[in-house]
Design a protein around this motif. Structure first.
Motif, PDB file in Angstrom:
ATOM      1  N   SER A  88       1.039  -1.066  -0.648  1.00  0.00           N
ATOM      2  CA  SER A  88       0.031  -0.305  -0.151  1.00  0.00           C
ATOM      3  C   SER A  88       0.733   1.219  -0.112  1.00  0.00           C
ATOM      4  O   SER A  88       0.785   2.170  -0.546  1.00  0.00           O
ATOM      5  N   GLN A  89       1.558   1.042   0.205  1.00  0.00           N
ATOM      6  CA  GLN A  89       2.856   2.369   1.108  1.00  0.00           C
ATOM      7  C   GLN A  89       3.482   3.203  -0.426  1.00  0.00           C
ATOM      8  O   GLN A  89       3.217   4.237  -0.793  1.00  0.00           O
ATOM      9  N   PRO A  90       3.773   2.159  -1.517  1.00  0.00           N
ATOM     10  CA  PRO A  90       3.795   3.041  -2.268  1.00  0.00           C
ATOM     11  C   PRO A  90       2.393   3.461  -3.405  1.00  0.00           C
ATOM     12  O   PRO A  90       2.975   4.620  -4.112  1.00  0.00           O
ATOM     13  N   ILE A  91       1.299   2.874  -3.725  1.00  0.00           N
ATOM     14  CA  ILE A  91       0.040   3.712  -3.519  1.00  0.00           C
ATOM     15  C   ILE A  91       0.059   4.749  -3.527  1.00  0.00           C
ATOM     16  O   ILE A  91      -0.263   6.307  -3.693  1.00  0.00           O
ATOM     17  N   LEU A  92       0.668   5.284  -1.487  1.00  0.00           N
ATOM     18  CA  LEU A  92      -0.245   6.660  -1.203  1.00  0.00           C
ATOM     19  C   LEU A  92       0.808   7.302  -1.560  1.00  0.00           C
ATOM     20  O   LEU A  92       0.549   8.412  -1.264  1.00  0.00           O
ATOM     21  N   ASP A  93       2.110   7.113  -2.118  1.00  0.00           N
ATOM     22  CA  ASP A  93       3.856   7.943  -2.126  1.00  0.00           C
ATOM     23  C   ASP A  93       2.707   7.861  -3.764  1.00  0.00           C
ATOM     24  O   ASP A  93       4.044   9.267  -4.424  1.00  0.00           O
ATOM     25  N   GLY A  94       2.122   7.992  -4.474  1.00  0.00           N
ATOM     26  CA  GLY A  94       1.516   8.649  -5.985  1.00  0.00           C
ATOM     27  C   GLY A  94       2.231   7.418  -6.710  1.00  0.00           C
ATOM     28  O   GLY A  94       2.059   7.685  -7.966  1.00  0.00           O
ATOM     29  N   ASP A  95       2.406   6.535  -6.435  1.00  0.00           N
ATOM     30  CA  ASP A  95       3.418   5.422  -7.582  1.00  0.00           C
ATOM     31  C   ASP A  95       2.184   5.319  -8.970  1.00  0.00           C
ATOM     32  O   ASP A  95       1.532   4.424  -8.617  1.00  0.00           O
ATOM     33  N   ARG A  96       2.970   5.518 -10.042  1.00  0.00           N
ATOM     34  CA  ARG A  96       1.136   5.423 -10.975  1.00  0.00           C
ATOM     35  C   ARG A  96       1.263   3.397 -11.239  1.00  0.00           C
ATOM     36  O   ARG A  96       0.036   3.208 -11.398  1.00  0.00           O
ATOM     37  N   ARG A  97       2.274   2.631 -11.442  1.00  0.00           N
ATOM     38  CA  ARG A  97       2.588   1.558 -11.839  1.00  0.00           C
ATOM     39  C   ARG A  97       2.299   0.641 -10.658  1.00  0.00           C
ATOM     40  O   ARG A  97       1.400  -0.254 -10.467  1.00  0.00           O
ATOM     41  N   ALA A  98       1.981   0.807  -9.089  1.00  0.00           N
ATOM     42  CA  ALA A  98       1.604   0.822  -8.648  1.00  0.00           C
ATOM     43  C   ALA A  98       0.780   0.598  -7.909  1.00  0.00           C
ATOM     44  O   ALA A  98      -0.101  -0.433  -7.912  1.00  0.00           O
ATOM     45  N   LEU A  99      -0.032   1.975  -8.445  1.00  0.00           N
ATOM     46  CA  LEU A  99      -1.535   1.836  -8.673  1.00  0.00           C
ATOM     47  C   LEU A  99      -2.272   0.898  -9.815  1.00  0.00           C
ATOM     48  O   LEU A  99      -3.306   1.020  -9.620  1.00  0.00           O
ATOM     49  N   ALA A 100      -1.697   1.043 -10.984  1.00  0.00           N
ATOM     50  CA  ALA A 100      -2.197   0.088 -11.748  1.00  0.00           C
ATOM     51  C   ALA A 100      -1.936  -0.911 -11.553  1.00  0.00           C
ATOM     52  O   ALA A 100      -3.018  -2.150 -11.618  1.00  0.00           O
ATOM     53  N   ARG A 101      -0.562  -2.028 -10.450  1.00  0.00           N
ATOM     54  CA  ARG A 101      -0.995  -3.043 -10.246  1.00  0.00           C
ATOM     55  C   ARG A 101      -1.597  -3.165  -9.577  1.00  0.00           C
ATOM     56  O   ARG A 101      -2.685  -4.775  -9.308  1.00  0.00           O
ATOM     57  N   ALA A 102      -2.604  -2.319  -8.244  1.00  0.00           N
ATOM     58  CA  ALA A 102      -2.861  -2.481  -7.366  1.00  0.00           C
ATOM     59  C   ALA A 102      -4.624  -2.620  -8.144  1.00  0.00           C
ATOM     60  O   ALA A 102      -5.425  -3.277  -7.700  1.00  0.00           O
ATOM     61  N   ILE A 103      -5.436  -1.771  -9.266  1.00  0.00           N
ATOM     62  CA  ILE A 103      -6.670  -1.938  -9.405  1.00  0.00           C
ATOM     63  C   ILE A 103      -6.697  -3.213 -10.604  1.00  0.00           C
ATOM     64  O   ILE A 103      -7.617  -3.980 -10.395  1.00  0.00           O
ATOM     65  N   ARG A 107      -8.650 -12.530  -4.496  1.00  0.00           N
ATOM     66  CA  ARG A 107      -9.312 -12.364  -3.255  1.00  0.00           C
ATOM     67  C   ARG A 107      -9.201 -11.227  -2.242  1.00  0.00           C
ATOM     68  O   ARG A 107      -9.163  -9.952  -1.523  1.00  0.00           O
ATOM     69  N   ALA A 108      -8.235 -12.344  -1.243  1.00  0.00           N
ATOM     70  CA  ALA A 108      -7.963 -11.937   0.179  1.00  0.00           C
ATOM     71  C   ALA A 108      -7.262 -10.647   0.406  1.00  0.00           C
ATOM     72  O   ALA A 108      -6.804  -9.537   0.949  1.00  0.00           O
ATOM     73  N   GLU A 109      -5.916 -10.712  -0.874  1.00  0.00           N
ATOM     74  CA  GLU A 109      -4.773  -9.897  -0.783  1.00  0.00           C
ATOM     75  C   GLU A 109      -5.490  -8.776  -1.000  1.00  0.00           C
ATOM     76  O   GLU A 109      -5.140  -7.377  -0.815  1.00  0.00           O
ATOM     77  N   ALA A 110      -6.458  -8.344  -1.630  1.00  0.00           N
ATOM     78  CA  ALA A 110      -7.220  -6.999  -2.304  1.00  0.00           C
ATOM     79  C   ALA A 110      -7.697  -6.704  -1.410  1.00  0.00           C
ATOM     80  O   ALA A 110      -8.188  -5.286  -1.183  1.00  0.00           O
ATOM     81  N   SER A 111      -8.698  -7.508  -0.608  1.00  0.00           N
ATOM     82  CA  SER A 111      -9.203  -7.210   0.738  1.00  0.00           C
ATOM     83  C   SER A 111      -8.982  -6.185   1.817  1.00  0.00           C
ATOM     84  O   SER A 111      -8.810  -5.264   1.949  1.00  0.00           O
ATOM     85  N   ALA A 112      -7.334  -6.845   2.039  1.00  0.00           N
ATOM     86  CA  ALA A 112      -5.952  -6.190   2.975  1.00  0.00           C
ATOM     87  C   ALA A 112      -6.142  -5.315   2.393  1.00  0.00           C
ATOM     88  O   ALA A 112      -5.080  -4.475   2.851  1.00  0.00           O
ATOM     89  N   LEU A 113      -5.781  -4.765   1.491  1.00  0.00           N
ATOM     90  CA  LEU A 113      -4.776  -3.494   0.332  1.00  0.00           C
ATOM     91  C   LEU A 113      -5.480  -2.295   0.651  1.00  0.00           C
ATOM     92  O   LEU A 113      -5.836  -1.570   1.108  1.00  0.00           O
ATOM     93  N   LEU A 114      -7.425  -2.643  -0.034  1.00  0.00           N
ATOM     94  CA  LEU A 114      -8.210  -1.991   0.561  1.00  0.00           C
ATOM     95  C   LEU A 114      -8.811  -0.959   1.765  1.00  0.00           C
ATOM     96  O   LEU A 114      -8.642   0.043   2.296  1.00  0.00           O
TER      97      LEU A 114
END
Length: 321
Positions: A5-20, A31-38
């Motif tokens: 989650s930290q790279p997303i909070l730092d505004g990392d676009r690649r991390a955001l794309a991977r998270a989506i 599912r469990a990984e996505a839930s924990a991330l959210l």
């Protein structure tokens, strides 16, 4: 697929794309990984202005969103655009061409554009549009714009995840009676008659007047906001500043009255039960897909030997036991 989650909070676009990609995955092990991330990013959500855009194919949604996105950037803000392209009911594929249609906005470093296929989800958005919106908020975007696949009576789910619902219409698209589309008009917070250009300015103004009269017959969705109707030309950039001003005024009105907080709370409750319904359906299909009873009842319904409701009751009884 593990996403921190930290790279997303730092505004990392690649991390955001991977998270989506992770939250959009249909794999059970994701599912469990996505839930924990959210869950990890939730404290950093809720600070953006959420705008839904809908309209019939050809009305100029992509052109309008590009113009609005560029205008928002000029105001010192960072927009994220979530576009939804219709998936083929035959192949399941999707063109995902919105990013190429927003060429100038896609080149702006302040903007983030994410096209996603609609899949089998009704409501004009994807099943994970809500989660994608939250991820973009956590990544620091100030304005989240959600574009739907196209206007329709069932295409209203976007109103359950945004603060303002903007409906784009064409000049001369219909008279007052055509304007009263209960499934979509009652949800609109701002109606814009686009393509008021190339000599259609007068026609656009006439259409705007007709829709203003039609709105008097509908109950307002909010006590703190009166639906506005205006004309614009996204192609020429005319009326875009007024549209953004309306978005800001509505946001301020809802925030000052406390309605914004209560509306988002209601949206979250709707999201909860929608997720419960869709997860149960997915689990039911996964667990019963290989059971003989599933195929037998499906064939019985297809052959007209059994009503669908009776077969559904039997499947649910089997599933719950």
């Amino acid at each position: 697929m593990t996403v921190d989650s930290q790279p997303i909070l730092d505004g990392d676009r690649r991390a955001l794309a991977r998270a989506i990609t992770l939250v959009e995955s249909t794999r059970r092990d994701h599912r469990a990984e996505a839930s924990a991330l959210l869950e990890a990013i939730m404290p950093n959500t809720g600070n953006a202005i959420r705008v839904g855009i809908s309209g019939a194919p050809g009305v100029g949604k992509s052109t309008f969103i590009e113009a609005l996105g560029n205008h928002v950037i000029e105001q010192g803000l960072k927009p994220a655009v979530l576009t939804v392209d219709p998936s083929s009911t035959i192949s399941g594929g999707s063109i995902l061409g919105d990013k190429t249609r927003m060429e100038t906005l896609a080149r702006r470093p302040e903007a983030f554009i994410r096209p996603s296929p609609s899949g089998t989800t009704l409501g004009g958005v994807t099943r994970r549009s809500r989660e994608t919106l939250l991820l973009c908020e956590a990544a620091g975007f100030d304005v989240i714009i959600v574009e739907t696949v196209g206007v329709g009576q069932s295409e209203t789910r976007v109103a359950d995840m945004t603060d303002m619902f903007v409906l784009l219409l064409q000049p001369g698209a219909g008279d007052q009676l055509q304007g009263i589309k209960r499934g979509i008009m009652e949800l609109a917070d701002l109606i814009l008659i686009n393509q008021a250009d190339d000599g259609r300015e007068s026609l656009a103004e006439n259409s705007a007047r007709e829709y203003r009269h039609a709105l008097h017959l509908l109950r307002p969705r909010s006590q703190n906001w009166t639906v506005e109707v205006a004309t614009c030309s996204a192609r020429d950039g005319q009326g875009i500043d007024a549209a953004w001003d309306a978005v800001q005024r509505r946001q301020a009105a809802l925030d000052d009255s406390g309605e914004l907080a209560s509306m988002r709370a209601a949206q979250s409750r709707t999201w909860l039960w929608t997720e419960v319904q869709e997860s149960l359906l997915a689990d039911l299909r996964e667990q019963l897909g290989s059971v003989d009873l599933f195929a037998e009842l499906e064939d019985a319904v297809a052959d007209g030997r059994l009503p669908a409701k009776t077969a559904a009751d039997q499947l649910l009884d089997y599933f719950l036991k």
